[in-house]
Write a protein that holds these residues in place. Sequence first.
Motif, PDB file in Angstrom:
ATOM      1  N   TYR A  13      -3.647  -7.151 -11.102  1.00  0.00           N
ATOM      2  CA  TYR A  13      -5.029  -6.680 -11.019  1.00  0.00           C
ATOM      3  C   TYR A  13      -5.871  -7.157 -12.200  1.00  0.00           C
ATOM      4  CZ  TYR A  13      -3.591  -3.816  -7.078  1.00  0.00           C
ATOM      5  OH  TYR A  13      -3.122  -3.407  -5.859  1.00  0.00           O
TER       6      TYR A  13
ATOM      7  N   GLU B   8       2.347  -5.581 -12.284  1.00  0.00           N
ATOM      8  CA  GLU B   8       1.312  -4.841 -11.576  1.00  0.00           C
ATOM      9  C   GLU B   8      -0.012  -4.868 -12.333  1.00  0.00           C
ATOM     10  OE1 GLU B   8       4.352  -1.798  -9.211  1.00  0.00           O
ATOM     11  OE2 GLU B   8       3.110  -1.027 -10.852  1.00  0.00           O
TER      12      GLU B   8
ATOM     13  N   LEU C 264      -0.925   1.885  -9.116  1.00  0.00           N
ATOM     14  CA  LEU C 264      -1.654   0.751  -8.548  1.00  0.00           C
ATOM     15  C   LEU C 264      -3.126   1.077  -8.360  1.00  0.00           C
ATOM     16  CD1 LEU C 264       0.838  -0.679  -5.887  1.00  0.00           C
ATOM     17  CD2 LEU C 264       0.493  -1.391  -8.256  1.00  0.00           C
ATOM     18  N   GLU C 265      -3.426   2.308  -7.956  1.00  0.00           N
ATOM     19  CA  GLU C 265      -4.820   2.698  -7.774  1.00  0.00           C
ATOM     20  C   GLU C 265      -5.556   2.750  -9.114  1.00  0.00           C
ATOM     21  OE1 GLU C 265      -6.358   2.938  -4.855  1.00  0.00           O
ATOM     22  OE2 GLU C 265      -4.443   2.284  -4.011  1.00  0.00           O
TER      23      GLU C 265
ATOM     24  N   ASP D   8       0.840  -1.196   0.000  1.00  0.00           N
ATOM     25  CA  ASP D   8       0.000   0.000   0.000  1.00  0.00           C
ATOM     26  C   ASP D   8       0.876   1.247   0.000  1.00  0.00           C
ATOM     27  OD1 ASP D   8      -1.922   1.906   0.203  1.00  0.00           O
ATOM     28  OD2 ASP D   8      -2.643   1.313   2.198  1.00  0.00           O
TER      29      ASP D   8
ATOM     30  N   LYS E 291      -6.517  -0.749 -10.502  1.00  0.00           N
ATOM     31  CA  LYS E 291      -7.682  -1.386  -9.872  1.00  0.00           C
ATOM     32  C   LYS E 291      -8.958  -1.121 -10.662  1.00  0.00           C
ATOM     33  CE  LYS E 291      -5.779  -1.032  -5.172  1.00  0.00           C
ATOM     34  NZ  LYS E 291      -5.914  -0.353  -3.849  1.00  0.00           N
ATOM     35  N   HIS E 292      -8.945  -0.052 -11.472  1.00  0.00           N
ATOM     36  CA  HIS E 292     -10.137   0.342 -12.234  1.00  0.00           C
ATOM     37  C   HIS E 292      -9.986   0.128 -13.738  1.00  0.00           C
ATOM     38  CE1 HIS E 292     -11.783   2.434  -8.654  1.00  0.00           C
ATOM     39  NE2 HIS E 292     -10.534   2.755  -8.424  1.00  0.00           N
TER      40      HIS E 292
ATOM     41  N   ARG F 134      -0.833 -13.276  -7.328  1.00  0.00           N
ATOM     42  CA  ARG F 134      -1.338 -12.999  -5.977  1.00  0.00           C
ATOM     43  C   ARG F 134      -1.052 -14.162  -5.023  1.00  0.00           C
ATOM     44  NH1 ARG F 134      -5.395 -11.049  -9.345  1.00  0.00           N
ATOM     45  NH2 ARG F 134      -6.697 -12.905  -9.048  1.00  0.00           N
TER      46      ARG F 134
END
Length: 401
Positions: free
Chosen positions: A313, A309, A289-290, A213, A293-294, A377
């Motif tokens: 996701y 990365e 990274l944020e 994070d 996620k989308h 993961r």
Amino acid sequence: MKKILFVNMCGHGHVNPTIGLINELMNRGEQVTYIAGEEFRNKIEKTGAKFKGYNNSFDIANLVNENLNLENSESLLNFIDIFKKIIEILFNSKEKFDYIIYDSVFMLGNEVGRVLKIPAICSITTFAANERTNCLSSLFNKIEPKIQELLNSSEYINFVKYSQEKYGIKCPSASNVIFGKGMISIVYTSKYFQLCGESFDESYKFIGPSISDRKEDISFPLETNDKKKVIYISLGTIFNNSIEFYENCFKAFDNMDAKIIMSVGKNIDVNTFKSIPSNFIIRNYVPQLEILKHADVFITHGGMNSTNEGLYYDVPLILIPQFIDQPAVANRVAELGAGIVIEKDKVTPEVLKQSVVRILSDNNFKINSKKIGKSLREAGGYKKGVDEILNLINKKSSLFT
């Protein structure tokens, strides 16, 4: 509590994957001293590690931008200079270390461990390499004449003599840059994604990407009522200066019913762009990274970190490889059906748009990216990496007493 020496000598792609590892080691009571280029001082010190920096005279971006024109060997000679700076820092230190973790490019890592009589652990931030899978072979074949010239140069010969006489270090062969391994080797990908993964012995620990994070916020909304597709575009930290590429993206996606997030790097003035389509959001930096996620599609240079990365996701990729290991990484993604490769000199608005449309219309790309993502993961990440390191140290420390 043990004292760790961490040595790194390359750019962001080699440093960033180690940050989670450092944090976890320190959370478990270890002390870390990290040697790297001075430009990484702030990033490393934020972890609480002790930082020892050197002025980094080696610029891989310049080497790339010269299209591997090595008639002037200054860049490679600077590489030797960095080796010398690092060994002077660590041998002139009065600190005693319990083990060393070193980036695979620092080919003296095992020798430093031998001289200091401590375990040596290799950190591999791209694909691991052996005789069956050498993703850098084409590059080394291309520059081999210059490498040989460097190895025969008075500068290198003097460095070898200096290292041996002053510190007892025997310089290994240049092939160790490719095939080097420690007592264990931490590899930041999964065994499934790794080229010829089953050909590596148990000393290679495939821990997946070191995702932690970063506590970063997105400065713009991504979720909207119309649920538009999100296309994320970034060429990393080295190959991101092509205005022509970004203009091609404008032409490719200006009429597409999608939200386009584009990161152009710190060296480009966003005001340079004359006409930015209304569906584009352009920043010098975004929290990758944020965004991932989308994202529904990620257009990338195929650097190992960005690729890992994106796949972590479950995002299908369009890869435009530039240099070094990126063609091998891109081809592996395509081989596993999780993306499309575009050669960098064949990028056009039409090709970009066709590739995005193909990925969004063929669910197999998503299915295959999810398969790789699951393997990444489940590999365990930086916590698994620290488990492996401490397990080795607890077993092997007695050999060095």
